[in-house]
Design a protein around this motif. Sequence first.
Motif, mmCIF file in Angstrom:
data_model
loop_
_atom_site.group_PDB
_atom_site.id
_atom_site.type_symbol
_atom_site.label_atom_id
_atom_site.label_comp_id
_atom_site.label_asym_id
_atom_site.label_seq_id
_atom_site.Cartn_x
_atom_site.Cartn_y
_atom_site.Cartn_z
ATOM 1 N N ARG A 10 -1.269 -45.051 27.781
ATOM 2 C CA ARG A 10 -1.295 -45.465 26.522
ATOM 3 C C ARG A 10 -0.758 -45.401 25.999
ATOM 4 N N LEU A 11 -1.400 -43.879 25.218
ATOM 5 C CA LEU A 11 -0.377 -42.911 24.089
ATOM 6 C C LEU A 11 0.624 -42.468 24.612
ATOM 7 N N GLU A 12 0.755 -42.385 25.226
ATOM 8 C CA GLU A 12 2.395 -42.025 25.176
ATOM 9 C C GLU A 12 3.542 -43.719 25.728
ATOM 10 N N LEU A 18 6.895 -46.681 19.894
ATOM 11 C CA LEU A 18 6.288 -46.205 18.045
ATOM 12 C C LEU A 18 8.400 -45.549 17.685
ATOM 13 N N LEU A 19 8.770 -44.974 19.108
ATOM 14 C CA LEU A 19 9.553 -43.941 18.762
ATOM 15 C C LEU A 19 10.569 -45.089 19.043
ATOM 16 N N GLY A 20 10.741 -45.384 19.431
ATOM 17 C CA GLY A 20 12.049 -46.824 20.450
ATOM 18 C C GLY A 20 12.465 -47.050 18.575
ATOM 19 N N LEU A 21 11.080 -47.731 17.821
ATOM 20 C CA LEU A 21 11.171 -49.161 16.555
ATOM 21 C C LEU A 21 11.777 -47.751 15.573
ATOM 22 N N ILE A 22 11.081 -46.811 15.356
ATOM 23 C CA ILE A 22 11.877 -45.562 14.083
ATOM 24 C C ILE A 22 13.393 -45.414 15.060
#
Length: 294
Positions: A10-12, A18-22
């Motif tokens: 889940r953390l991954e 989050l990385l995709g949004l950034i």
Amino acid sequence: MNFVKQHRQRLELLLMLLLGLICGSCLSKLLQLARVEFYELYASQQFTADTVSNSDNSLMQPNNNSNTEQRILCIITLKPKGNRQQDIARTWGRRCHKLLFIRPHARKPKLSIVGLAKSRTDSSSWARTRANLQHVHNRYHKKYDWFLMVTDETYVIMENLQHLLIDYAPEMPIYFDSFSWLHTQQGSLSAAGGNVFSREALRRFVDWAHDNSSICSNHNYGIRHVEIARCFRNVGVVAGKSHDEHGLPLFVNHLSNITEGYCSKSAISFQCVDASCFYQMEYVIYRLRAFGLS
């Protein structure tokens, strides 16, 4: 053990999201900035004599079959301590196909997606204008049809400029002189404006005139609109009509001329001394609506 594994997965997943949004946000910002460019140029350049070809005025017939929108590169020369790029980019500059800002006073040139145009000479000098036109030709000549070069005290109605250019083809050796001297309220003279020139006019200036000191001055001094008009004339680039059918100027009108009745209904550019003027013009032209009028 399964709980720890599920928690890690889940953390991954959250980290990937989050990385995709950034990344998406950064990409969107870069795409927005891509149409607004800043760059640096050397002010001093070496010039050598060259020969000039014969001009061909047969291209100067109106292009009545042209109904497509012309691609216009807007080149804005900023004052040394000016900060008008945001005001222009948020108002009339949004309707340019591309914005190119030039700021003076730098020692070394750099070029990036978002850089800063600088030079040792001021933005109105003839030497700087020559360097700017050569850079624009080398980088953008084949990408745009027309080139608008104005100061950062100019507000441009791009729709009216498109209307003026619809009867002309970018292959025509023609330019429109939008430079004028305006009286300030204190009675002194201030300069505002620039030029609109075709792709062919830019090509002739760089290929035929730029390195030929016998037909185009290579001095570091000179009044920009006078020198560029002389160079254009010497390579067969003609001056287009910069007034309407009533003889009223289309370029660089002072706002006070509106009340005096000296302003064309098809005016293309106005002088904006302060930043608030850009937003006032934007509101009156594009947002204000009078009920009962189309």
